[in-house]
Design an enzyme around this catalytic site. Structure first.
Site, mmCIF file in Angstrom:
data_model
loop_
_atom_site.group_PDB
_atom_site.id
_atom_site.type_symbol
_atom_site.label_atom_id
_atom_site.label_comp_id
_atom_site.label_asym_id
_atom_site.label_seq_id
_atom_site.Cartn_x
_atom_site.Cartn_y
_atom_site.Cartn_z
ATOM 1 N N GLY A 145 -11.088 3.951 -1.168
ATOM 2 C CA GLY A 145 -12.023 4.854 -0.530
ATOM 3 C C GLY A 145 -13.379 4.269 -0.219
ATOM 4 O O GLY A 145 -14.366 5.005 -0.122
ATOM 5 N N ASP A 184 -2.379 8.010 -3.283
ATOM 6 C CA ASP A 184 -3.681 8.627 -3.498
ATOM 7 C C ASP A 184 -4.140 9.279 -2.207
ATOM 8 O O ASP A 184 -3.532 9.088 -1.150
ATOM 9 C CB ASP A 184 -4.720 7.595 -3.965
ATOM 10 C CG ASP A 184 -5.015 6.549 -2.893
ATOM 11 O OD1 ASP A 184 -4.081 6.180 -2.140
ATOM 12 O OD2 ASP A 184 -6.156 6.082 -2.785
ATOM 13 N N GLN A 228 -10.826 6.653 -7.203
ATOM 14 C CA GLN A 228 -11.453 7.366 -6.101
ATOM 15 C C GLN A 228 -12.731 8.038 -6.612
ATOM 16 O O GLN A 228 -13.108 7.874 -7.754
ATOM 17 C CB GLN A 228 -10.480 8.377 -5.494
ATOM 18 C CG GLN A 228 -9.315 7.751 -4.733
ATOM 19 C CD GLN A 228 -9.743 7.084 -3.426
ATOM 20 O OE1 GLN A 228 -10.894 7.166 -2.993
ATOM 21 N NE2 GLN A 228 -8.808 6.389 -2.783
ATOM 22 N N ASP A 249 0.863 -1.174 0.000
ATOM 23 C CA ASP A 249 0.000 0.000 0.000
ATOM 24 C C ASP A 249 0.906 1.233 0.000
ATOM 25 O O ASP A 249 1.978 1.224 0.599
ATOM 26 C CB ASP A 249 -0.901 -0.039 1.235
ATOM 27 C CG ASP A 249 -1.903 1.091 1.266
ATOM 28 O OD1 ASP A 249 -1.993 1.821 0.268
ATOM 29 O OD2 ASP A 249 -2.595 1.232 2.283
ATOM 30 N N SER A 250 0.461 2.293 -0.633
ATOM 31 C CA SER A 250 1.335 3.445 -0.879
ATOM 32 C C SER A 250 1.476 4.403 0.287
ATOM 33 O O SER A 250 2.323 5.292 0.266
ATOM 34 C CB SER A 250 0.790 4.231 -2.071
ATOM 35 O OG SER A 250 -0.482 4.777 -1.745
ATOM 36 N N GLY A 251 0.630 4.279 1.294
ATOM 37 C CA GLY A 251 0.562 5.266 2.364
ATOM 38 C C GLY A 251 -0.661 6.154 2.258
ATOM 39 O O GLY A 251 -0.895 6.997 3.131
ATOM 40 N N GLY A 252 -1.460 5.961 1.199
ATOM 41 C CA GLY A 252 -2.639 6.793 1.009
ATOM 42 C C GLY A 252 -3.670 6.647 2.109
ATOM 43 O O GLY A 252 -4.328 7.621 2.491
ATOM 44 N N PHE A 253 -3.837 5.431 2.650
ATOM 45 C CA PHE A 253 -4.819 5.242 3.708
ATOM 46 C C PHE A 253 -4.449 6.054 4.945
ATOM 47 O O PHE A 253 -5.328 6.579 5.647
ATOM 48 C CB PHE A 253 -4.935 3.761 4.069
ATOM 49 C CG PHE A 253 -5.956 3.477 5.136
ATOM 50 C CD1 PHE A 253 -7.313 3.466 4.833
ATOM 51 C CD2 PHE A 253 -5.579 3.243 6.448
ATOM 52 C CE1 PHE A 253 -8.264 3.228 5.816
ATOM 53 C CE2 PHE A 253 -6.520 2.993 7.433
ATOM 54 C CZ PHE A 253 -7.864 2.982 7.114
ATOM 55 N N ASP A 266 -7.832 -7.129 0.515
ATOM 56 C CA ASP A 266 -7.018 -7.167 1.733
ATOM 57 C C ASP A 266 -7.835 -6.565 2.854
ATOM 58 O O ASP A 266 -8.703 -5.721 2.618
ATOM 59 C CB ASP A 266 -5.718 -6.365 1.559
ATOM 60 C CG ASP A 266 -5.961 -4.863 1.762
ATOM 61 O OD1 ASP A 266 -5.712 -4.354 2.868
ATOM 62 O OD2 ASP A 266 -6.438 -4.198 0.808
#
EC number: 2.4.2.29
Length: 379
Positions: A218, A148, A191, A94-98, A268
């Site tokens: 999202g 994102d 998104q 995961d990119s860190g967007g969450f 996930d």
């Protein structure tokens, strides 16, 4: 045959449900697939050998958390995340967007990216689309996600549109930063909140970038399940059928079943591991709360027909005792049970799609969960 490039092929369809395979140099991912969450290079309370034995083809790691500790550069010096964690199979990061949403009080945003103040030690870290991809490359992730902005629902339409447009610009920058990495893939993230036209616009513009796969982000962030499913119904027709579709952060067994019926290939969620650490077991008859006193003298296992030792070999009374005594073994056994159930559910769905009986399987499974829930309420 040695696989050198990322590939995806559909093997069967039943309605909108899809059975496929993602091929990568480090292994084949059978879809629909559930990816256990290994946020900080570990699936909590599990040995990764166990995770593999349960049927997992791929696990998930997290850019933000690994950036903070032990640090992406350190992981790279130690041979990459696969070597570091002793998992030689595919990994998605995961990119860190969450964390832009979940750690909103600790970050500042701009067009350039995000500045986080570490929840660990207060240090400051900048995460741009380019830096996120760089970190994922240092980790040696097989599937990398664009950075994102994920926002919590419900939200104002103007705010949803702003975040969606920013995410699209960040997708373009992420794709440039990713470049060409043989055998690996970068996925874009759709998104648009609960606004159908924004979701379609996001999906169409991402599709035009010709990425290797597409995620729907999202969702499961505060909206009812019905809104999530309606959003999938409206969004998925705008994504290419020949690319894998990943629903991020979802979810319960019923969420997964309903989403596979709509054409999702990958999932996930922390739910099976987090629930296990809090005394909740998932079974073929639904959820079992081992904190409940009714289990104190119950000699039955969670499921005597299971091939998972945690499910088959330990009594509910013993599991109840471990949970009430706050023993570490409680979380270990219940997480083992939960991941076994999730992977068994995925395998059963794949088989049902191949046999052309997915709708019957879904109806039978839902009915069994309902009977189990009714029986627990009556007890």
């Amino acid at each position: 045959m040695t696989v050198t490039e990322f590939g995806f092929r559909l093997l069967a369809k039943d309605g909108k449900a899809r059975r496929g395979e993602i091929s990568m140099p480090r292994g084949t991912i059978r879809t629909p697939a559930f990816m256990p969450v290994g946020t900080a290079a570990t699936v909590k309370a599990m040995y990764l050998d166990q995770v593999r034995e349960l049927g997992s083809d791929i696990i998930l790691g997290n850019t933000y958390h690994l950036m903070l500790r032990p640090g992406a550069e350190r992981v790279a010096r130690l041979g990459g995340l696969h070597e570091f964690a002793r998992w030689p199979y595919p990994i998605l990061t995961d990119s860190g967007g969450f964390q832009i949403m979940s750690l909103a009080s600790l970050r500042k945003m701009s067009e350039q990216g995000v500045t986080f103040r570490s929840h660990v030690d207060g240090s400051v870290h900048e995460l741009s689309p380019e830096r996120s991809i760089e970190i994922q490359g240092l980790l040696d992730a097989d599937i990398q996600m664009q950075l994102d902005e994920c926002i919590r629902l419900p939200a104002d339409r103007n705010e949803i549109e702003r975040a969606m447009e920013l995410s699209l610009r960040w997708a373009e920058r992420s794709a440039i930063a990713f470049g060409t990495q043989p055998g690996k893939a970068m996925f874009g993230i759709v998104q648009g909140g609960d606004q159908p036209d924004l979701r379609i616009r996001s999906a169409e513009r991402l599709t035009a970038m010709n990425l290797k796969g597409y995620a729907v982000g999202g969702l499961a962030v505060g909206e009812p399940q019905s809104v999530m499913l309606e959003t999938l119904d409206e969004t998925l027709p705008s994504l290419p059928v020949e690319k894998p579709r990943y629903l991020m952060g979802v979810g319960t067994p019923d969420d997964i079943l309903q989403s596979v019926a709509r054409g999702i290939d990958m999932f996930d969620c922390v739910m099976p591991t987090r629930a296990g650490r809090h005394g909740l077991a998932f079974t073929k008859d639904g959820r079992v709360n081992l904190k409940n006193a009714r289990h104190a003298e119950d000699p039955k296992p969670l499921d005597e027909t299971s091939d998972c030792p945690a499910t088959r070999d330990y009594s509910r009374a013993y599991l109840h005792h471990l949970v009430r005594a706050d023993e570490a073994l409680a979380g270990m056994l219940l997480t083992w049970n939960n991941l076994a159930y999730y992977q068994r559910l995925m395998a059963e769905m794949r088989e049902a799609i191949e046999l052309g009986r997915f709708q019957d399987f879904a109806a039978e499974t839902t009915a069994r969960w309902s009977r189990g829930e009714a029986a627990r309420k009556a007890a």
